[in-house]
Design a protein around this motif. Structure first.
Motif, PDB file in Angstrom:
ATOM      1  N   ASP A  29       0.839  -1.201   0.000  1.00 18.01           N
ATOM      2  CA  ASP A  29       0.000   0.000   0.000  1.00 18.01           C
ATOM      3  C   ASP A  29       0.871   1.247   0.000  1.00 18.01           C
ATOM      4  OD1 ASP A  29      -2.566  -1.201   0.034  1.00 18.01           O
ATOM      5  OD2 ASP A  29      -2.423  -1.541   2.183  1.00 18.01           O
ATOM      6  N   GLN A  30       1.954   1.221   0.758  1.00 14.34           N
ATOM      7  CA  GLN A  30       2.844   2.377   0.817  1.00 14.34           C
ATOM      8  C   GLN A  30       3.470   2.660  -0.554  1.00 14.34           C
ATOM      9  OE1 GLN A  30       6.187   2.066   3.514  1.00 14.34           O
ATOM     10  NE2 GLN A  30       6.601   4.249   3.408  1.00 14.34           N
ATOM     11  N   ASP A  31       3.861   1.609  -1.293  1.00  9.03           N
ATOM     12  CA  ASP A  31       4.406   1.800  -2.646  1.00  9.03           C
ATOM     13  C   ASP A  31       3.398   2.539  -3.520  1.00  9.03           C
ATOM     14  OD1 ASP A  31       6.774   0.328  -2.078  1.00  9.03           O
ATOM     15  OD2 ASP A  31       5.806  -1.550  -2.686  1.00  9.03           O
ATOM     16  N   ILE A  32       2.142   2.094  -3.474  1.00  5.89           N
ATOM     17  CA  ILE A  32       1.099   2.678  -4.305  1.00  5.89           C
ATOM     18  C   ILE A  32       0.855   4.137  -3.906  1.00  5.89           C
ATOM     19  CG2 ILE A  32      -1.365   2.549  -4.904  1.00  5.89           C
ATOM     20  CD1 ILE A  32      -1.026  -0.566  -4.596  1.00  5.89           C
ATOM     21  N   VAL A  38       4.233  10.894  -6.063  1.00  6.49           N
ATOM     22  CA  VAL A  38       5.312  11.302  -6.967  1.00  6.49           C
ATOM     23  C   VAL A  38       4.795  11.572  -8.376  1.00  6.49           C
ATOM     24  CG1 VAL A  38       7.426  10.491  -8.111  1.00  6.49           C
ATOM     25  CG2 VAL A  38       7.129  10.172  -5.648  1.00  6.49           C
ATOM     26  N   SER A  39       3.909  10.710  -8.868  1.00  6.46           N
ATOM     27  CA  SER A  39       3.422  10.839 -10.248  1.00  6.46           C
ATOM     28  C   SER A  39       2.267  11.823 -10.371  1.00  6.46           C
ATOM     29  CB  SER A  39       2.970   9.476 -10.774  1.00  6.46           C
ATOM     30  OG  SER A  39       1.792   9.056 -10.086  1.00  6.46           O
ATOM     31  N   ILE A  61      -5.924  -1.573  -7.472  1.00  5.27           N
ATOM     32  CA  ILE A  61      -4.794  -2.088  -8.249  1.00  5.27           C
ATOM     33  C   ILE A  61      -3.640  -1.092  -8.172  1.00  5.27           C
ATOM     34  CG2 ILE A  61      -6.233  -3.441  -9.821  1.00  5.27           C
ATOM     35  CD1 ILE A  61      -5.756  -1.185 -11.931  1.00  5.27           C
ATOM     36  N   ALA A  62      -2.448  -1.590  -8.391  1.00  2.00           N
ATOM     37  CA  ALA A  62      -1.266  -0.737  -8.479  1.00  2.00           C
ATOM     38  C   ALA A  62      -1.261  -0.020  -9.825  1.00  2.00           C
ATOM     39  CB  ALA A  62       0.002  -1.577  -8.338  1.00  2.00           C
ATOM     40  N   HIS A  63      -0.618   1.111  -9.867  1.00  2.00           N
ATOM     41  CA  HIS A  63      -0.411   1.821 -11.122  1.00  2.00           C
ATOM     42  C   HIS A  63       0.389   0.916 -12.074  1.00  2.00           C
ATOM     43  CE1 HIS A  63      -0.781   4.925  -8.020  1.00  2.00           C
ATOM     44  NE2 HIS A  63      -1.151   5.780  -8.957  1.00  2.00           N
TER      45      HIS A  63
END
Length: 147
Positions: A29-32, A38-39, A61-63
């Motif tokens: 979750d932290q990555d997402i 950032v994006s 879902i993840a990017h």
């Protein structure tokens, strides 16, 4: 958790057809959330479970570009590694990556143009053995020789 191969540089002079490198990373979750920050892509399909449940994905879902970034990490850190310059990348997204998925990102050398220092690689990411992304990258590889 990472399951990676050694990082560093493989100069063009040492690259061989069929050479393969990979990494594995669990998408959190932290990555997402960090990728969204950032994006600036804050599409609720990535961040809001209630919203995402009513989409074709049936949940968050993840990017896609977060997943693709793992291919970039293999290229920039392992094959060819440090000093590599991206020239092009194609991507086809086959299935979603969800929070908690362990992604296996892999690149394999499919072409070498020694004179131009160009390396072409097939790329893919998989979750539980199922490909979720496929593509091809062309890069300018580092060299041992000083011109």
């Amino acid at each position: 958790m990472f399951d990676n191969q050694p990082r560093g540089t493989i100069p063009i002079e040492d690259i061989e057809m069929g050479m393969t490198r990979y990494l594995q990373k669990e998408i959190t979750d932290q990555d997402i959330e960090m990728f969204a920050d950032v994006s600036t892509d804050r599409n609720p399909v990535h961040l809001d479970e209630g919203y995402a449940r009513d989409t074709i994905f049936g949940g968050r879902i993840a990017h896609g570009m977060l997943t693709a970034g793992l291919v970039s990490a293999v290229i920039g850190e392992q094959l060819p590694g440090h000093g590599t310059v991206y020239l092009s990348q194609t991507l086809k997204f086959l299935a979603p990556v969800r929070p908690g998925d362990m992604v296996h990102a892999e690149v394999t050398v499919t072409g070498i143009e020694m004179g131009k220092r160009r390396v072409t690689m097939s790329c893919h990411c998989a979750v539980d053995g199922k490909k979720v992304l496929v593509g091809e990258a062309t890069v300018l590889a580092p060299t041992r020789k000083l011109d």
